[in-house]
Design a protein around this motif. Structure first.
Motif, short mmCIF file in Angstrom:
data_model
loop_
_atom_site.label_atom_id
_atom_site.label_comp_id
_atom_site.label_asym_id
_atom_site.label_seq_id
_atom_site.Cartn_x
_atom_site.Cartn_y
_atom_site.Cartn_z
N MET A 137 111.61 -20.55 123.64
CA MET A 137 111.46 -19.16 123.33
C MET A 137 111.42 -18.94 121.81
O MET A 137 110.60 -18.20 121.32
CB MET A 137 112.58 -18.33 123.95
N LEU A 138 112.31 -19.60 121.08
CA LEU A 138 112.35 -19.43 119.64
C LEU A 138 111.05 -19.84 118.97
O LEU A 138 110.60 -19.19 118.03
CB LEU A 138 113.52 -20.20 119.04
N SER A 139 110.45 -20.91 119.46
CA SER A 139 109.19 -21.34 118.85
C SER A 139 108.08 -20.33 119.09
O SER A 139 107.23 -20.10 118.23
CB SER A 139 108.79 -22.72 119.35
N LEU A 140 108.08 -19.68 120.26
CA LEU A 140 107.09 -18.65 120.54
C LEU A 140 107.31 -17.43 119.65
O LEU A 140 106.37 -16.86 119.11
CB LEU A 140 107.12 -18.24 122.01
N LEU A 141 108.57 -17.01 119.51
CA LEU A 141 108.87 -15.87 118.64
C LEU A 141 108.50 -16.18 117.19
O LEU A 141 107.95 -15.33 116.49
CB LEU A 141 110.35 -15.49 118.74
N THR A 142 108.79 -17.39 116.77
CA THR A 142 108.43 -17.79 115.41
C THR A 142 106.92 -17.76 115.23
O THR A 142 106.41 -17.27 114.22
CB THR A 142 108.97 -19.20 115.10
N ALA A 143 106.19 -18.27 116.20
CA ALA A 143 104.73 -18.25 116.14
C ALA A 143 104.21 -16.82 116.06
O ALA A 143 103.27 -16.54 115.31
CB ALA A 143 104.15 -18.96 117.36
N LEU A 144 104.83 -15.92 116.80
CA LEU A 144 104.41 -14.53 116.79
C LEU A 144 104.69 -13.88 115.44
O LEU A 144 103.91 -13.07 114.94
CB LEU A 144 105.12 -13.75 117.91
N ILE A 145 105.79 -14.25 114.82
CA ILE A 145 106.17 -13.68 113.54
C ILE A 145 105.28 -14.19 112.40
O ILE A 145 104.90 -13.43 111.51
CB ILE A 145 107.65 -13.96 113.24
N ILE A 146 104.91 -15.47 112.44
CA ILE A 146 104.19 -16.05 111.30
C ILE A 146 102.67 -16.06 111.46
O ILE A 146 101.97 -16.38 110.50
CB ILE A 146 104.68 -17.48 110.99
N ILE A 147 102.15 -15.68 112.62
CA ILE A 147 100.70 -15.72 112.81
C ILE A 147 100.03 -14.75 111.84
O ILE A 147 100.48 -13.64 111.60
CB ILE A 147 100.32 -15.38 114.28
N LYS A 148 98.96 -15.22 111.24
CA LYS A 148 98.18 -14.42 110.29
C LYS A 148 96.72 -14.46 110.70
O LYS A 148 96.26 -15.38 111.37
CB LYS A 148 98.33 -14.96 108.87
N ILE A 149 96.00 -13.46 110.28
CA ILE A 149 94.59 -13.36 110.64
C ILE A 149 93.69 -14.23 109.77
O ILE A 149 92.55 -14.48 110.11
CB ILE A 149 94.13 -11.88 110.59
N GLU A 150 94.21 -14.72 108.67
CA GLU A 150 93.43 -15.48 107.69
C GLU A 150 92.54 -16.53 108.36
O GLU A 150 93.01 -17.38 109.09
CB GLU A 150 94.36 -16.15 106.69
N GLY A 151 91.26 -16.42 108.11
CA GLY A 151 90.31 -17.39 108.64
C GLY A 151 89.88 -17.12 110.07
O GLY A 151 89.04 -17.84 110.61
N LEU A 152 90.42 -16.11 110.71
CA LEU A 152 90.05 -15.80 112.09
C LEU A 152 89.31 -14.47 112.15
O LEU A 152 89.56 -13.57 111.36
CB LEU A 152 91.31 -15.66 112.97
N VAL A 153 88.39 -14.37 113.09
CA VAL A 153 87.82 -13.05 113.35
C VAL A 153 88.87 -12.25 114.11
O VAL A 153 89.77 -12.82 114.75
CB VAL A 153 86.50 -13.14 114.15
N LEU A 154 88.80 -10.93 114.03
CA LEU A 154 89.82 -10.08 114.63
C LEU A 154 90.02 -10.35 116.12
O LEU A 154 91.15 -10.42 116.59
CB LEU A 154 89.49 -8.60 114.39
N ALA A 155 88.94 -10.56 116.84
CA ALA A 155 89.04 -10.80 118.29
C ALA A 155 89.83 -12.09 118.57
O ALA A 155 90.66 -12.12 119.48
CB ALA A 155 87.65 -10.88 118.91
N ARG A 156 89.61 -13.12 117.80
CA ARG A 156 90.33 -14.40 118.00
C ARG A 156 91.81 -14.23 117.65
O ARG A 156 92.68 -14.76 118.33
CB ARG A 156 89.69 -15.50 117.15
N TYR A 157 92.08 -13.48 116.58
CA TYR A 157 93.47 -13.20 116.19
C TYR A 157 94.19 -12.46 117.32
O TYR A 157 95.30 -12.82 117.70
CB TYR A 157 93.49 -12.37 114.91
#
Length: 83
Positions: A1-21
């Motif tokens: 669970m912690l790794s998923l929450l961390t991933a959600l907190i640190i995810i950035k759009i950089e380099g991704l199109v909005l739909a992929r983000y």
């Protein structure tokens, strides 16, 4: 669970199109739901708007202001009802 929450907190759009983000954010939220960790609508909005860069800052500010005004309206209504 912690790794998923961390991933959600640190995810950035950089380099991704909005739909992929948005797909990545939704995937993490869905994975959290599978382990019975549900996020409120406000948490989902906050995490989703955390990743976009400068183009979306005005939208984020508008949502925060509207959320604050809604909170103030609810608080005032509750105060008036109790009075």
């Amino acid at each position: 669970m912690l790794s998923l929450l961390t991933a959600l907190i640190i995810i950035k759009i950089e380099g991704l199109v909005l739909a992929r983000y948005m797909d990545k954010v939704k995937s993490i939220i869905d994975d959290l739901a599978l382990i019975v960790y549900f996020l409120s609508d406000m948490e989902i909005i906050a995490h989703t708007l955390n990743g976009p860069v400068d183009e979306f800052k005005e939208l984020t500010v508008t949502i925060h202001v509207n959320d604050t005004l809604l909170y103030l309206r609810i608080s005032m209504t509750n105060f008036l009802i109790k009075s």
